[in-house]
Design a protein around this motif. Structure first.
Motif, PDB file in Angstrom:
ATOM      1  N   ARG A   1      21.867  60.623   7.448  1.00  0.00           N
ATOM      2  CA  ARG A   1      23.021  60.824   6.562  1.00  0.00           C
ATOM      3  C   ARG A   1      24.291  60.551   7.361  1.00  0.00           C
ATOM      4  NH1 ARG A   1      22.164  66.145   2.694  1.00  0.00           N
ATOM      5  NH2 ARG A   1      20.224  65.451   1.691  1.00  0.00           N
TER       6      ARG A   1
ATOM      7  N   TYR B   1      28.072  73.582  -3.010  1.00  0.00           N
ATOM      8  CA  TYR B   1      27.870  72.136  -2.905  1.00  0.00           C
ATOM      9  C   TYR B   1      29.219  71.464  -2.615  1.00  0.00           C
ATOM     10  CZ  TYR B   1      23.605  73.275  -5.513  1.00  0.00           C
ATOM     11  OH  TYR B   1      22.427  73.817  -5.939  1.00  0.00           O
TER      12      TYR B   1
ATOM     13  N   CYS C   1      30.564  67.536  -2.926  1.00  0.00           N
ATOM     14  CA  CYS C   1      30.091  66.294  -3.542  1.00  0.00           C
ATOM     15  C   CYS C   1      31.230  65.292  -3.633  1.00  0.00           C
ATOM     16  CB  CYS C   1      29.563  66.545  -4.956  1.00  0.00           C
ATOM     17  SG  CYS C   1      28.589  68.035  -5.154  1.00  0.00           S
TER      18      CYS C   1
ATOM     19  N   PHE D   1      27.171  61.592  -4.906  1.00  0.00           N
ATOM     20  CA  PHE D   1      26.131  62.321  -4.189  1.00  0.00           C
ATOM     21  C   PHE D   1      26.552  63.761  -3.873  1.00  0.00           C
ATOM     22  CE2 PHE D   1      25.703  57.840  -2.769  1.00  0.00           C
ATOM     23  CZ  PHE D   1      24.475  57.572  -3.345  1.00  0.00           C
TER      24      PHE D   1
ATOM     25  N   SER E   1      25.193  71.078   1.175  1.00  0.00           N
ATOM     26  CA  SER E   1      24.869  72.274   0.390  1.00  0.00           C
ATOM     27  C   SER E   1      24.287  73.321   1.331  1.00  0.00           C
ATOM     28  CB  SER E   1      23.872  71.956  -0.730  1.00  0.00           C
ATOM     29  OG  SER E   1      22.565  71.824  -0.227  1.00  0.00           O
TER      30      SER E   1
ATOM     31  N   ASP F   1      17.084  63.273   5.528  1.00  0.00           N
ATOM     32  CA  ASP F   1      16.803  63.079   4.100  1.00  0.00           C
ATOM     33  C   ASP F   1      17.921  62.291   3.439  1.00  0.00           C
ATOM     34  OD1 ASP F   1      14.625  64.668   4.565  1.00  0.00           O
ATOM     35  OD2 ASP F   1      15.657  66.510   3.928  1.00  0.00           O
ATOM     36  N   GLU F   2      17.568  61.602   2.380  1.00  0.00           N
ATOM     37  CA  GLU F   2      18.583  60.885   1.610  1.00  0.00           C
ATOM     38  C   GLU F   2      19.448  61.882   0.843  1.00  0.00           C
ATOM     39  OE1 GLU F   2      17.253  57.713  -0.792  1.00  0.00           O
ATOM     40  OE2 GLU F   2      15.983  56.821   0.738  1.00  0.00           O
TER      41      GLU F   2
ATOM     42  N   ASP G   1      21.142  63.806  -2.114  1.00  0.00           N
ATOM     43  CA  ASP G   1      20.751  64.129  -3.495  1.00  0.00           C
ATOM     44  C   ASP G   1      21.809  63.603  -4.460  1.00  0.00           C
ATOM     45  OD1 ASP G   1      18.476  65.480  -2.671  1.00  0.00           O
ATOM     46  OD2 ASP G   1      19.591  67.348  -2.383  1.00  0.00           O
ATOM     47  N   SER G   2      21.355  63.243  -5.658  1.00  0.00           N
ATOM     48  CA  SER G   2      22.275  62.758  -6.685  1.00  0.00           C
ATOM     49  C   SER G   2      23.133  63.896  -7.215  1.00  0.00           C
ATOM     50  CB  SER G   2      21.497  62.111  -7.826  1.00  0.00           C
ATOM     51  OG  SER G   2      22.357  61.814  -8.917  1.00  0.00           O
TER      52      SER G   2
ATOM     53  N   SER H   1      21.717  66.276  -9.825  1.00  0.00           N
ATOM     54  CA  SER H   1      20.781  67.361  -9.512  1.00  0.00           C
ATOM     55  C   SER H   1      21.408  68.740  -9.712  1.00  0.00           C
ATOM     56  CB  SER H   1      20.286  67.231  -8.069  1.00  0.00           C
ATOM     57  OG  SER H   1      21.360  67.366  -7.156  1.00  0.00           O
TER      58      SER H   1
END
Length: 593
Positions: free
Chosen positions: A178, A220, A222, A226, A230, A239-240, A242-243, A246
């Motif tokens: 990331r 969160y 954002c 994305f 969080s 990890d990629e 999160d949208s 979500s």
């Protein structure tokens, strides 16, 4: 006051219950509800303040990180030595390395180490004479096709924040795929060449700041696409992202944003609050809560229960003895322990009344009662004499002797029929109570049909279908057998072909359904209408004057058993058969069973 006389129609227990509901339970619910709502509102207000403070701290930390990184970028943007290094065209690698060592000695690039928030500084240049290293990389077609480069070009700003997932770093030592970078052009001195500065921010610095908030709620950070950070789980660098989809919008309790000072971008800061648990606060104030319960519920409940027991038991006892008087049982109530209040006086008045009635009966009606008892004893003796003239055991013993002789001679079929007949006669003569279970009734029917099958042979077949829940329901005795007997006599006997009798018993909604059908001779429309008319107008006089009483008798017994609520249908077609359907409400059966 007339409107209050309606209270006279209710029992004392009902009135005490009404007092309990209005004076105890309702006030308790109201006060405890206020207590609950007050604690909940206080908890929500406190959580709201804590969330606002958390957002302020997150904004401050974001500002500290990005202001520091922008300061590093400004330093490199204005550094003349760095600009000369990336714009100079080198004749050979030896010349380049001499200049590169000079650059390191002057500590130009290593300046960013003073910032704890910078993870990596990389300068991308179109100068093909330099050699790729940790900090300097040539702008190749592959780099120009990368996600961060496209974001920078599409934005058309001099400096942007780029968020992307770098697959090349997924399996690196730090597992930091990331990537959040500040990207800007290095065109302060030379605008003829393309030189791009990319400062990668240390992702874990911001993530650790979020975890340090120690929030029970979900926090969160954002951008428009994305979820960048969080507090749900740590170690997500590999990890990629999160949208943004979500995050459930229905759970969002607080939504704010952070606007970057030197960058044309803002990030949303979202908090999704978990349900407030007021019981945690109630536990903290359990002494107050227990005190309210005792004051509002327990103490009044005990007092009203004692008063209800004092009044209700004595009234119930008096009512029991008054019912005995209705049945001509004159018993006095022991006055010990029944108090000196109005109910105690009423009990003493009742005892006095019973004693007076007993004296009246003994003086006035004693002779007539004695005469009636003598006549009754005489009639009972005559009845026992008549009953003794008929000894059903003689008939049963005779049938049993015939069955045993049949067994000895090997006539098993005859013995089985005699056994069924004996069982059927024994159950019919020993009538007992009028109501039996469906399971016992079907044993009657099976014995009867076995006897008829002996008579008709293969011409007759029968089948039962009864659900397990229906077997224990009680119905009038011989009610199903009467219809089966009618089917055999008037339906099966009249045909020469094979015929069958089928019985189905099951529940539908709150009704008991009994279906009895045969494939016998049936009947024409005129005879069917005549039977329907007799059943619809069935009375005792009709039963006494009718030659055929089996079905009519059973119909009337069933209607009386279920308070005339039975739905009865009979359908028949000539040479095809007859079907009888009875629908009985189970509530009516429970009322009478």
């Amino acid at each position: 006051m007339k409107n209050f006389k309606i209270l006279n129609d209710y029992s004392i227990r009902s009135k005490l219950l009404l007092i309990y509901l209005i004076c105890v339970l309702v006030p308790m619910i109201v006060t405890n509800s206020i207590f609950y709502i007050t604690i909940r509102n206080s908890e929500e207000k406190e959580q709201r303040i804590n969330m606002e403070h958390s957002i302020d701290r997150v904004k401050y930390n974001l500002g500290a990180v990005f202001d520091d990184c922008v300061l590093v970028s400004d330093h490199l943007y204005r550094d003349l030595t760095l600009n000369e290094f990336i714009t100079k065209r080198y004749d050979n690698l030896l010349t380049y390395y001499d200049r590169y060592i000079y650059l390191l000695q002057n500590n130009v690039i290593k300046y960013y180490y003073r910032s704890q928030h910078v993870y990596q500084v990389t300068i991308f240049t179109d100068n093909n004479t330099i050699s790729d290293s940790d900090n300097f990389i040539k702008l190749t077609p592959q780099i120009r096709n990368s996600e961060w480069y496209k974001q920078f070009k599409d934005n058309k700003e001099a400096m942007i924040i780029s968020v992307f997932y770098d697959k090349d770093k997924k399996y690196s030592i730090n597992n930091m795929a990331r990537t959040i970078s500040i990207i800007r052009k290095l065109d302060n001195f030379d605008k003829t060449h393309e030189n791009i500065l990319r400062i990668d921010i240390d992702y874990n610095i911001i993530l650790n700041d979020i975890f340090n908030e120690k929030m029970e709620d979900n926090l969160y950070i954002c951008n428009k696409d994305f979820v960048l950070f969080s507090n749900q789980k740590s170690g997500v660098g590999a990890d990629e992202f999160d949208s943004i989809n979500s995050i459930n919008e229905e759970n969002v309790k607080l939504n704010d944003f952070y606007k970057f000072k030197a960058l044309n971008e803002k990030w949303n800061i979202i908090i999704t609050e978990k349900d407030v648990n007021p019981f945690s606060k109630i536990t903290e104030k359990k002494e107050l809560f227990i005190g309210l319960v005792i004051l509002n519920l327990l103490l009044p409940t005990i007092i009203i229960a004692l008063i209800s027991h004092s009044i209700g038991n004595r009234i119930t006892l008096l009512n029991i003895y008054l019912r005995k008087v209705e049945n001509e049982e004159f018993s006095t109530i022991d006055e010990y322990g029944y108090g000196k209040d109005e109910i105690g006086n009423l009990i003493r008045s009742y005892n006095l009344m019973v004693l007076r009635i007993k004296e009246l009966i003994e003086v006035v009606f004693k002779r007539d009662a004695e005469k009636q008892r003598l006549e009754l004893a005489k009639k009972q003796a005559e009845l026992k004499a008549l009953q003794s003239q008929v000894n059903p055991h003689f008939m049963f013993n005779t049938l049993e002797s015939i069955r045993m002789r049949s067994l000895i001679k090997g006539e098993d079929e005859t013995a089985e029929i005699i056994e069924n007949l004996s069982a059927l006669l024994r159950k019919t003569i020993n009538w007992g109570e009028d109501y039996i279970t469906i399971e016992d009734e079907l044993l009657f029917v099976e014995n009867y049909l076995q006897i008829q099958k002996y008579r008709f042979g293969d011409k007759l077949s029968f089948d039962f279908y009864v659900t397990e829940k229906c077997k224990s329901i009680r119905i009038p005795k011989l009610s199903i057998l009467s219809f089966v007997e009618n089917a055999c006599v008037h339906g099966i006997e009249e045909v020469s072909h094979n015929a069958s009798i089928n019985i189905a018993i099951f529940k539908y909604d709150n009704n008991l359904i009994i279906e009895i059908s045969d494939t016998g001779i049936g009947m024409d429309e005129g005879k069917l209408n005549s039977i329907r008319e007799k059943l619809n107008n069935a009375e005792i006089d009709t039963l006494n004057n009718s030659k055929s009483t089996g079905v009519l008798n059973t119909y009337m017994r069933l209607q009386m058993y279920c308070n005339n609520s039975m739905k009865f249908e009979i359908d028949s077609k000539l040479r095809e058969g007859t079907e009888v359907t009875m629908q009985i409400c189970l509530d009516e059966l429970k009322l009478n069973g």
